[in-house]
Design a protein around this motif. Structure first.
Motif, short mmCIF file in Angstrom:
data_model
loop_
_atom_site.label_atom_id
_atom_site.label_comp_id
_atom_site.label_asym_id
_atom_site.label_seq_id
_atom_site.Cartn_x
_atom_site.Cartn_y
_atom_site.Cartn_z
N ASP A 80 -26.01 22.54 14.71
CA ASP A 80 -24.89 21.98 13.97
C ASP A 80 -24.80 20.47 14.09
O ASP A 80 -24.35 19.80 13.16
CB ASP A 80 -23.57 22.64 14.39
CG ASP A 80 -23.35 23.99 13.71
OD1 ASP A 80 -24.17 24.35 12.83
OD2 ASP A 80 -22.38 24.67 14.06
N LEU A 84 -24.30 18.94 10.48
CA LEU A 84 -22.94 18.54 10.12
C LEU A 84 -22.68 17.07 10.42
O LEU A 84 -23.33 16.48 11.28
CB LEU A 84 -21.92 19.38 10.91
CG LEU A 84 -21.99 20.89 10.76
CD1 LEU A 84 -21.06 21.55 11.76
CD2 LEU A 84 -21.67 21.31 9.33
N GLU A 88 -17.12 17.01 10.62
CA GLU A 88 -17.32 18.45 10.41
C GLU A 88 -17.64 19.14 11.74
O GLU A 88 -17.12 20.23 12.01
CB GLU A 88 -18.45 18.69 9.42
CG GLU A 88 -18.13 18.26 8.01
CD GLU A 88 -19.36 18.22 7.12
OE1 GLU A 88 -19.20 18.43 5.90
OE2 GLU A 88 -20.49 17.98 7.63
N PHE A 89 -18.48 18.51 12.56
CA PHE A 89 -18.85 19.09 13.85
C PHE A 89 -17.61 19.26 14.74
O PHE A 89 -17.41 20.32 15.34
CB PHE A 89 -19.90 18.23 14.55
CG PHE A 89 -20.26 18.77 15.90
CD1 PHE A 89 -21.19 19.78 16.03
CD2 PHE A 89 -19.66 18.26 17.05
CE1 PHE A 89 -21.50 20.31 17.28
CE2 PHE A 89 -19.98 18.76 18.29
CZ PHE A 89 -20.90 19.80 18.41
N THR A 91 -14.53 19.46 13.82
CA THR A 91 -13.67 20.49 13.24
C THR A 91 -14.17 21.88 13.63
O THR A 91 -13.39 22.76 13.98
CB THR A 91 -13.60 20.35 11.70
OG1 THR A 91 -13.05 19.09 11.38
CG2 THR A 91 -12.78 21.46 11.07
N GLU A 92 -15.47 22.06 13.59
CA GLU A 92 -16.10 23.36 13.89
C GLU A 92 -16.07 23.69 15.37
O GLU A 92 -15.79 24.82 15.76
CB GLU A 92 -17.55 23.34 13.39
CG GLU A 92 -18.30 24.61 13.64
CD GLU A 92 -17.92 25.74 12.71
OE1 GLU A 92 -18.14 26.90 13.08
OE2 GLU A 92 -17.37 25.48 11.62
N TRP A 93 -16.36 22.73 16.25
CA TRP A 93 -16.56 22.99 17.67
C TRP A 93 -15.51 22.37 18.58
O TRP A 93 -15.51 22.64 19.79
CB TRP A 93 -17.92 22.48 18.10
CG TRP A 93 -19.06 23.23 17.51
CD1 TRP A 93 -19.81 22.88 16.42
CD2 TRP A 93 -19.59 24.48 17.94
NE1 TRP A 93 -20.76 23.83 16.17
CE2 TRP A 93 -20.65 24.83 17.10
CE3 TRP A 93 -19.26 25.36 18.99
CZ2 TRP A 93 -21.39 26.00 17.25
CZ3 TRP A 93 -19.99 26.53 19.14
CH2 TRP A 93 -21.04 26.83 18.27
#
Length: 98
Positions: A80, A84, A88-89, A91-93
């Motif tokens: 990722d 990303l 975005e990273f 937000t995701e992790w």
């Protein structure tokens, strides 16, 4: 940080061994060995840390889990980071650091 660049240009991820002393170290090793031998897993062997490349400061730190979990988590995060943007990273992790 430009949003179209992959997060891996600004962040890196690594596993850092969990360090225990004395009785806690012996107990951790025993539980880890038993968990791995029985296939039930064991205590976290390492912390997964996402660091800023420019400062080396941690952005995310979390328990990585047993041996197989730690490896899988590190591979997923590294993929990722390459795929990303930083926004975005995170937000995701980002929830891992909570």
């Amino acid at each position: 940080m430009p949003t179209n660049e992959p997060a891996s240009r600004h962040l890196t991820a690594e596993l850092r061994p969990v360090r225990h002393r004395g009785l806690r170290k012996a107990l951790h090793l025993t539980v880890l060995t038993l968990g791995e031998a029985t296939g039930l897993g064991g205590p976290s062997i390492a912390d997964l840390v996402v660091l800023r490349r420019d400062t080396g400061l941690p952005v995310i730190r979390t328990k990585a889990g047993a041996l197989d979990e730690a490896d899988a988590l590190l591979r997923a995060i590294q993929a990722d980071l390459d795929r990303l943007s930083v926004e975005e990273f995170l937000t995701e992790w980002g929830h891992l650091g909570d």
